[in-house]
Design a protein around this motif. Structure first.
Motif, short mmCIF file in Angstrom:
data_model
loop_
_atom_site.label_atom_id
_atom_site.label_comp_id
_atom_site.label_asym_id
_atom_site.label_seq_id
_atom_site.Cartn_x
_atom_site.Cartn_y
_atom_site.Cartn_z
N ASN A 173 1.45 10.42 45.36
CA ASN A 173 -0.01 10.28 45.33
C ASN A 173 -0.38 8.95 45.97
OD1 ASN A 173 0.45 11.70 42.21
ND2 ASN A 173 -0.73 12.71 43.80
N THR A 174 -1.19 9.01 47.02
CA THR A 174 -1.58 7.77 47.69
C THR A 174 -3.00 7.39 47.30
OG1 THR A 174 -2.73 8.61 49.66
CG2 THR A 174 -0.32 8.68 49.69
N GLY A 175 -3.27 6.10 47.27
CA GLY A 175 -4.62 5.59 46.99
C GLY A 175 -4.55 4.30 46.21
N SER A 176 -5.09 3.23 46.79
CA SER A 176 -5.06 1.92 46.13
C SER A 176 -5.95 1.89 44.89
CB SER A 176 -5.53 0.83 47.10
OG SER A 176 -4.70 0.84 48.24
N GLU A 177 -6.85 2.89 44.79
CA GLU A 177 -7.79 2.94 43.66
C GLU A 177 -7.19 3.62 42.43
OE1 GLU A 177 -7.51 4.97 46.10
OE2 GLU A 177 -8.71 6.79 46.00
N LEU A 178 -5.95 4.11 42.54
CA LEU A 178 -5.43 4.97 41.47
C LEU A 178 -4.72 4.20 40.35
CD1 LEU A 178 -3.92 7.84 43.66
CD2 LEU A 178 -6.17 7.75 42.54
N SER A 216 -0.13 2.51 46.74
CA SER A 216 -1.33 1.95 47.38
C SER A 216 -1.36 2.35 48.83
CB SER A 216 -1.31 0.43 47.35
OG SER A 216 -0.92 -0.02 46.11
N ASP A 217 -2.53 2.19 49.43
CA ASP A 217 -2.67 2.49 50.86
C ASP A 217 -2.05 1.35 51.67
OD1 ASP A 217 -4.14 4.95 50.50
OD2 ASP A 217 -5.78 3.71 49.78
N ASN A 218 -0.77 1.29 51.62
CA ASN A 218 -0.02 0.25 52.34
C ASN A 218 1.01 0.99 53.18
OD1 ASN A 218 2.55 -1.27 52.65
ND2 ASN A 218 1.40 -2.92 51.68
N GLY A 240 -4.09 12.53 49.19
CA GLY A 240 -4.89 11.39 49.65
C GLY A 240 -4.41 10.87 50.99
N GLY A 241 -5.27 10.05 51.60
CA GLY A 241 -4.87 9.31 52.80
C GLY A 241 -4.61 10.14 54.04
N VAL A 242 -5.23 11.32 54.09
CA VAL A 242 -4.90 12.20 55.21
C VAL A 242 -6.11 12.38 56.16
CG1 VAL A 242 -5.48 14.42 54.12
CG2 VAL A 242 -3.52 14.29 55.67
N PHE A 247 -7.70 3.34 56.06
CA PHE A 247 -6.47 3.21 55.27
C PHE A 247 -5.79 4.56 55.03
CE2 PHE A 247 -9.45 -0.17 53.89
CZ PHE A 247 -8.81 -1.22 54.55
N ASP A 248 -6.16 5.53 55.83
CA ASP A 248 -5.53 6.86 55.70
C ASP A 248 -4.28 6.92 56.56
OD1 ASP A 248 -7.37 7.77 53.88
OD2 ASP A 248 -8.69 8.67 55.38
N PHE A 249 -3.16 6.55 55.92
CA PHE A 249 -1.91 6.36 56.69
C PHE A 249 -1.01 7.59 56.75
CE2 PHE A 249 -2.73 1.86 55.29
CZ PHE A 249 -3.10 1.41 56.54
MG MG Z 1 -7.29 7.53 49.79
#
Ligand code: MG
Ligand code: AMP
Length: 388
Positions: A173-178, A216-218, A240-242, A247-249
């Motif tokens: 699961n990606t996302g710095s907010e999570l 995180s989105d890193n 996420g991030g797609v 920051f969608d890596f």
């Molecule tokens: Mg995201």
């Protein structure tokens, strides 16, 4: 962006070599039978009593019958039945020679080792040898193994079977907010629901997951965990991030791993940014992070693909019903799936305000499909919904 049917076709066209292994039937739930199974024995292997009662000759009109034996389930009968004689017999016990009928115990009276019929017995109450299946019959086709298939195999004395195993599915699961449930939310943060939902959706099928957690989105960190997951698992799901954000890596790390992006962006709602990639015999789904998107994309793309991976053509269960309230939408550029409640032939739309509205799934047990180009589903009309 590709058409929905094109995405389905691209997924179906993936050439897979199912991973065949021989396993115990006890561990086979959720696996797929890799070949049809033949009956080894007649089932039942002998003609048996379907009720507790007395075994007689059906044409015997005697007034009373001498009881010559009591036969329990598992016993081998010792005595032949002749006119005026009977054997007391229990459900599941082997029918004695000569007999072709059981008079149920409720229709009889027993006295001094004699049985008298008090109510005429209209039925034979026996199950014939091989009545359910005969040796060499095909009893199971290639299929996903459910408890009932396990029972059928067991009834034949089959303890091991050849199956194609389910894939190990990695989840990231990606996302710095999570944050995970149990943790404290900071400013701008939300709880990770996709991870638990995806684990649930896969576990519900009795398939295997490896959960890598939230990241995180890193780009560098994502690359590291993604490369590891791709090494360890057969299929990797990223939520996420797609999309197109800064920051969608996910598309970048998938590409950087050497994988081919088969499609990215599909005419589906929710879930437009969905990505599907492959590297050798490993497969990747990038799923948009909004919880309903993740849910729907799993059901519409990932689940059928996992069946395909196991060598099976997945048949979604569709339920037919009457829509009890019209569904209207403005944009018609994509095929949409919306949560509904199906009950006894009635389809009820649920309050739904978009792909972040996870609570709309609380009462939902089906998804209704609104095709591209369609803006209204009419009240009182018949539609098919897919069971979830
Ligand atoms: Mg995201
Ligand atoms: P993204 O696909 O990364 O642009 O995320 C789309 C929306 O889904 C954003 O509002 C995210 O905060 C939310 N989201 C992303 N991942 C998760 C998750 N694991 N659980 C719940 N919501 C998420």
């Amino acid at each position: 962006m590709i058409k929905l049917d094109e995405a389905f076709k691209l997924l179906k066209d993936v050439k897979i070599n199912p991973k065949i292994e021989e396993i115990s039937i006890r561990n086979s739930l959720g696996f797929v039978l890799s070949e049809p199974v033949k009956a080894i024995i007649d089932n039942p292997p002998f003609t048996k009593a379907a009720m507790d009662g007395y075994a007689i000759i059906s044409s015997d009109t005697s007034d009373h019958f001498e009881i010559i034996e009591t036969i329990g389930a598992g016993d081998a009968p010792k005595n032949k039945i002749s006119l005026g004689k009977c054997s007391k017999i229990m459900t599941g016990a082997m029918l004695p020679e000569g007999a072709d009928k059981i008079v149920r115990v409720e229709y009889t009276k027993e006295e001094n080792n004699f049985m008298k019929i008090t109510t005429p017995e209209p039925y034979e109450n026996i199950i014939l040898k091989g009545e359910n299946s005969k040796k060499d019959d095909i009893i199971l086709d290639k299929c996903k193994i459910r408890p009932q298939e396990i029972a059928i195999l067991a009834s034949q004395g089959i303890s091991k079977i050849k199956v194609s195993r389910p894939p190990l599915v990695g989840i990231i699961n990606t996302g710095s907010e999570l944050k995970n449930p149990g943790e404290q939310l900071g400013k701008g943060q939300i709880y990770n629901s996709n991870g638990f939902q995806l684990i649930g959706q896969i576990t519900k099928e009795n398939w295997l997951t490896k959960y890598y957690g939230i990241f995180s989105d890193n780009k560098e960190e994502l690359q590291k965990v993604f490369d590891l997951a791709l090494k360890e698992c057969d299929i990797v799901l990223l939520s996420g991030g797609v999309s197109m954000g800064e920051f969608d890596f996910v598309p970048k790390i998938v590409k950087a791993s050497g994988a081919e992006i088969v499609f990215h962006k599909v005419e589906i709602k929710p879930g437009k940014p969905t990505l599907f990639g492959k590297k050798g015999d490993k497969y990747i789904f990038g799923m948009p992070g909004n919880p309903v998107s993740t849910f729907v994309i799993f059901d519409v793309f990932v689940k059928p693909f996992i069946y395909h991976w196991m060598g099976l053509n997945y048949q979604q269960t569709l339920l037919k019903g009457i829509l009890n309230k019209k569904i209207k939408r403005r944009k018609i550029d994509r095929t949409e799936y919306r949560p509904v409640k199906y009950n006894n032939g009635i389809i009820s739309p649920l309050s739904y305000h978009g792909s972040s509205h996870i609570d709309s799934l609380a009462e939902a047990n089906a998804l209704i499909r609104i095709d591209k180009g369609v803006n209204i589903l009419e009240e009182g009309k018949e539609y098919y919904v897919r069971q979830i």
